[in-house]
Design a protein around this motif. Structure first.
Motif, PDB file in Angstrom:
ATOM      1  N   THR A  13      -8.485   5.733  -6.750  1.00 54.76           N
ATOM      2  CA  THR A  13      -8.930   5.466  -5.484  1.00 54.76           C
ATOM      3  C   THR A  13      -9.603   7.063  -4.368  1.00 54.76           C
ATOM      4  O   THR A  13      -8.922   7.938  -4.870  1.00 54.76           O
ATOM      5  CB  THR A  13      -7.712   5.301  -4.647  1.00 54.76           C
ATOM      6  N   GLY A  52     -14.074  -3.826  -4.496  1.00 56.71           N
ATOM      7  CA  GLY A  52     -13.882  -2.665  -3.915  1.00 56.71           C
ATOM      8  C   GLY A  52     -14.343  -1.913  -2.893  1.00 56.71           C
ATOM      9  O   GLY A  52     -15.114  -3.188  -2.343  1.00 56.71           O
ATOM     10  N   SER A  79      -4.933  -1.437  -6.946  1.00 56.17           N
ATOM     11  CA  SER A  79      -6.390  -0.620  -7.669  1.00 56.17           C
ATOM     12  C   SER A  79      -6.043   0.415  -8.914  1.00 56.17           C
ATOM     13  O   SER A  79      -4.786   0.705  -9.527  1.00 56.17           O
ATOM     14  CB  SER A  79      -5.768   0.296  -6.517  1.00 56.17           C
ATOM     15  N   ASP A  91      -2.585   3.362  -2.922  1.00 53.53           N
ATOM     16  CA  ASP A  91      -3.098   2.985  -3.865  1.00 53.53           C
ATOM     17  C   ASP A  91      -2.449   0.893  -2.949  1.00 53.53           C
ATOM     18  O   ASP A  91      -1.620   1.195  -2.515  1.00 53.53           O
ATOM     19  CB  ASP A  91      -2.245   3.269  -4.411  1.00 53.53           C
ATOM     20  N   GLU A  92      -2.866   0.665  -3.800  1.00 54.32           N
ATOM     21  CA  GLU A  92      -2.530  -1.512  -3.561  1.00 54.32           C
ATOM     22  C   GLU A  92      -2.339  -1.669  -4.507  1.00 54.32           C
ATOM     23  O   GLU A  92      -3.023  -2.074  -5.683  1.00 54.32           O
ATOM     24  CB  GLU A  92      -4.207  -1.969  -2.383  1.00 54.32           C
ATOM     25  N   LYS A 109       0.553  -1.104  -0.116  1.00 55.97           N
ATOM     26  CA  LYS A 109      -0.215   0.136   0.265  1.00 55.97           C
ATOM     27  C   LYS A 109       1.143   1.376   0.316  1.00 55.97           C
ATOM     28  O   LYS A 109       1.610   1.058   0.709  1.00 55.97           O
ATOM     29  CB  LYS A 109      -0.703  -0.107   1.463  1.00 55.97           C
ATOM     30  N   ILE A 157     -12.344   2.311  -2.966  1.00 52.27           N
ATOM     31  CA  ILE A 157     -11.307   1.774  -3.499  1.00 52.27           C
ATOM     32  C   ILE A 157     -11.291   0.959  -4.019  1.00 52.27           C
ATOM     33  O   ILE A 157     -12.396   0.249  -3.851  1.00 52.27           O
ATOM     34  CB  ILE A 157      -9.863   1.412  -2.784  1.00 52.27           C
ATOM     35  N   THR A 158     -11.151   1.173  -5.834  1.00 47.70           N
ATOM     36  CA  THR A 158     -11.725   0.041  -6.882  1.00 47.70           C
ATOM     37  C   THR A 158     -10.395  -0.815  -7.365  1.00 47.70           C
ATOM     38  O   THR A 158      -9.849  -0.277  -7.909  1.00 47.70           O
ATOM     39  CB  THR A 158     -12.318   0.294  -7.713  1.00 47.70           C
ATOM     40  N   LYS A 159     -10.655  -1.349  -7.481  1.00 47.61           N
ATOM     41  CA  LYS A 159      -9.099  -2.134  -7.615  1.00 47.61           C
ATOM     42  C   LYS A 159     -10.032  -3.491  -9.306  1.00 47.61           C
ATOM     43  O   LYS A 159     -10.682  -3.816  -8.577  1.00 47.61           O
ATOM     44  CB  LYS A 159      -8.957  -3.372  -7.111  1.00 47.61           C
TER      45      LYS A 159
END
Length: 266
Positions: free
Chosen positions: A246, A204, A243, A251-252, A47, A217-219
């Protein structure tokens, strides 16, 4: 200060999301091939914020149990073991325990395939140490409730799987309020042959109430499963998340290797 604080809060939030990390998985709305299933996974999660990055390894340990054919019950228990690093601080140990229980069912759509569903609710029990930095647990009890569904084509080669979970803190840790969370996602999967199944989708998290209200967050997710020909009760899975959008969340990037075994008779 808000973004710096998030860097240390990330590790505490990982336990709540560890089970959800596997939520958008192959066939999760269906009953397993046997009544009892065990998952062991090794998950790497990085992250990143403007103030720095955290690197986390989490061993996920999940037990699932089903009853019935057309109708029955479903139970799940998950206890992660964590190795966390945020800037110059490190910690390791067990995280929080999650337990959920609920009904499940299968609807035969005949030539149009089949529809499978699970509805379950339970709690996260604060077993993880909160005095370490990064913290290993949230220090609070959470309510968790949601559902999963899987649509399978008539030949069982094509699937659409969805997952939804609502997480609500029931207690406070050191008097600090925490936001509710909605975790949701889907995958589209295809069976290539007797060994391989591949899939892709989105997942997410959206936060409600308190200071993090509206953060999300959307991944994007890709995954592949290999089932062993000599012993189909075993399979191995590779999962990758990244990700793509966000708001005030790090960020991931995540990579996982999962080994699953099904116990008992079909």
């Amino acid at each position: 200060m808000r973004k710096e604080a998030r860097g240390f809060a990330v590790a505490a939030l990982l336990t709540a999301s560890t089970v959800s990390e596997k939520a958008e998985d192959f066939l999760i709305g269906t009953r397993g091939p046997t009544p009892l299933q065990f998952d062991h996974g090794v998950n790497y999660i990085r992250k990143e914020t403007q103030s720095g990055a955290s690197d986390n390894f989490i061993q996920s340990n999940v037990v699932k149990y089903w009853t019935g054919k057309e109708l029955g019950f479903f139970a799940i228990g998950a206890l992660p073991y964590k190795f966390l690093k945020s800037r110059d601080t490190e910690s390791s140990g067990f995280g929080d325990l999650t337990l959920k229980l609920g009904p499940r069912g299968t609807i035969d759509l005949h030539n149009f395939g089949s529809f499978h569903w699970i509805a379950a609710a339970g709690t996260a029990i604060p077993l993880g140490d909160t005095d370490t930095k990064p913290a290993l647990g949230t220090g609070r009890y959470d309510f968790k409730g949601g559902f999963t569904t899987t649509y399978l084509s008539h030949d069982k080669k094509d699937e659409m799987t969805t997952a939804f979970e609502y997480n609500k803190p029931l207690t406070l840790h050191n008097g600090k309020p925490a936001s509710d969370e909605i975790n949701a996602g889907f995958i589209v999967g295809k069976k290539l042959n007797d060994n391989w199944r591949i899939g892709a989708g989105l997942r997410g998290t959206y936060k409600i109430r308190e200071k993090d209200d509206g953060d999300y967050i959307t991944k994007a997710r890709i995954l592949a499963r290999y089932t062993f020909s000599k012993n189909p009760m075993w399979h191995i899975e590779i999962i990758g998340d990244k990700s793509i959008k966000t708001k005030y969340m790090p960020d991931e990037t995540m990579g996982s290797i999962l080994i699953r075994y099904n116990f008992g008779k079909k």
